[in-house]
Design an enzyme around this catalytic site. Structure first.
Site, mmCIF file in Angstrom:
data_model
loop_
_atom_site.group_PDB
_atom_site.id
_atom_site.type_symbol
_atom_site.label_atom_id
_atom_site.label_comp_id
_atom_site.label_asym_id
_atom_site.label_seq_id
_atom_site.Cartn_x
_atom_site.Cartn_y
_atom_site.Cartn_z
ATOM 1 C CE LYS A 1 15.574 -6.039 -73.297
ATOM 2 N NZ LYS A 1 14.977 -4.733 -73.056
ATOM 3 C CD GLN B 1 12.095 -2.788 -71.611
ATOM 4 O OE1 GLN B 1 13.075 -3.514 -71.484
ATOM 5 N NE2 GLN B 1 11.632 -2.436 -72.790
ATOM 6 C CG ASP C 1 19.067 0.314 -73.578
ATOM 7 O OD1 ASP C 1 19.078 -0.611 -74.403
ATOM 8 O OD2 ASP C 1 18.117 0.540 -72.806
#
Ligand code: NDP
Length: 292
Positions: free
Chosen positions: A51, A95, A118
């Site tokens: 990312k 994460q 997200d």
């Protein structure tokens, strides 16, 4: 059989994203993404680095916060709160998986919904369920839908079987496919570990979306002649012939089904790159909305 190339599709979308970022930068605004990693899970470290590299390639300011596994929930909440207030940061991603002593739901709830790129905050999931485009849609389902659209695979009226009911993939995938319009209007069945006669259900699908987290769980007997297969799974299996000692495989037995289906995503190189590019797109959208 058509290979649904996520790498190539993501690369062409990156060109358009770069142009949007250049326009923002002309106005003195740079989109910023903060990625928080707690602990040293090797797969998570690989995703986070990927990312970070993609942000750099596109001109997105990337802040990587690597925290020790001993970080408490309270400490993580304080970091999220700082990021919520930070004007350089438009998107926040924590994460998963988090260490067992930290509740993922508590953390997701703490992220400002306008920076929740997200799409896991209840506000954004509710907006998805209510067809409200002002929220953020989880990146993996959004990437699967984009890929279907990019290859002109019609979902309208199609029977789509989504295997997996997680909040990250299965449920939002089903909600997206149920929306009205392009990439939606599907007849959706969701299957899970308690589903009876899974093969009979998936065989009746025009499109199968596999998100089980079980290597090679779906084979020829699960796929109807000419169906489209989207394999979300990313599983590491031991492979002594590889320098890394493992290789990545999907939830679908690619070799076993490739002659039976009309189109299929490879693993790696299918849904994975689409997830990352959707994260970049969501971050850019967050920045554009916050800059308004
Ligand atoms: P979860 O483990 O959260 O969910 C798996 C789902 O599959 C559950 O709903 C489970 O059912 C169902 N399931 C498990 N076994 C079976 C079975 N034998 N038959 C039918 N259903 C079954 O996984 P995620 O949704 O987070 O991820 C799924 C896969 O996608 C993983 O391989 C993950 O690595 C990958 N992934 C890939 C991404 C990408 O960018 N390509 C991004 C995110 C995930 P039940 O609810 O009953 O337990």
């Amino acid at each position: 059989m058509i290979l649904l190339d996520g790498k190539e599709t993501a690369a062409s979308l990156e060109v358009a994203i770069k142009q949007r970022i250049a326009r923002l930068q002309e106005c003195g605004v740079t989109p910023g993404l903060a990625v928080v990693l707690v602990g040293e899970n090797p797969a998570s470290q690989a995703y986070v680095s990927n990312k970070d590299r993609t942000c750099q390639r596109l001109g997105i300011y990337s802040r990587k916060l690597e925290l020790p596994v001993t970080t408490t929930e309270r400490e993580l909440l304080a970091i999220v709160e700082q990021l919520n207030l930070d004007p350089q940061i438009h998107g926040i991603l924590v994460q998963s998986p988090l260490p067992a002593h930290i509740h993922e739901r508590t953390i997701n709830l703490a992220i400002d919904p306008s920076k929740d790129v997200d799409g896991f905050h209840p506000t954004n999931l509710a907006k998805l369920a209510m067809d409200d485009p002002s929220g953020f849609v989880p990146c993996t389902p959004l990437g699967c839908q984009y890929l279907l659209k990019a290859y002109h695979i019609p979902t309208r009226g199609a029977h789509v079987v989504v295997v997996g009911r997680s909040l990250i993939v299965g449920k939002p995938m089903a909600l997206l496919l149920l929306q009205k319009g392009l990439g939606g209007d599907a007849t959706v069945t969701i299957a899970h570990s308690q589903t009876r006669d899974l093969a009979a259900i998936t065989r009746s699908a025009h499109i199968v979306i596999a998100a089980l987290g079980r290597p090679h769980a779906l084979g020829r007997e699960h796929i109807g002649e000419g169906a489209v297969v989207i394999d979300v799974g990313i599983n590491r299996i031991a492979d002594t012939s590889s320098a890394r000692g493992y290789r990545l495989v999907g939830d679908v037995d690619f070799e076993n089904v490739k002659e039976k289906c009309s189109a299929i995503t490879p693993v790696p190189g299918g849904v994975g790159p689409m997830t990352i590019v959707m994260l970049m797109q969501n971050t850019l959208t967050a920045c554009e909305r916050l800059a308004r």
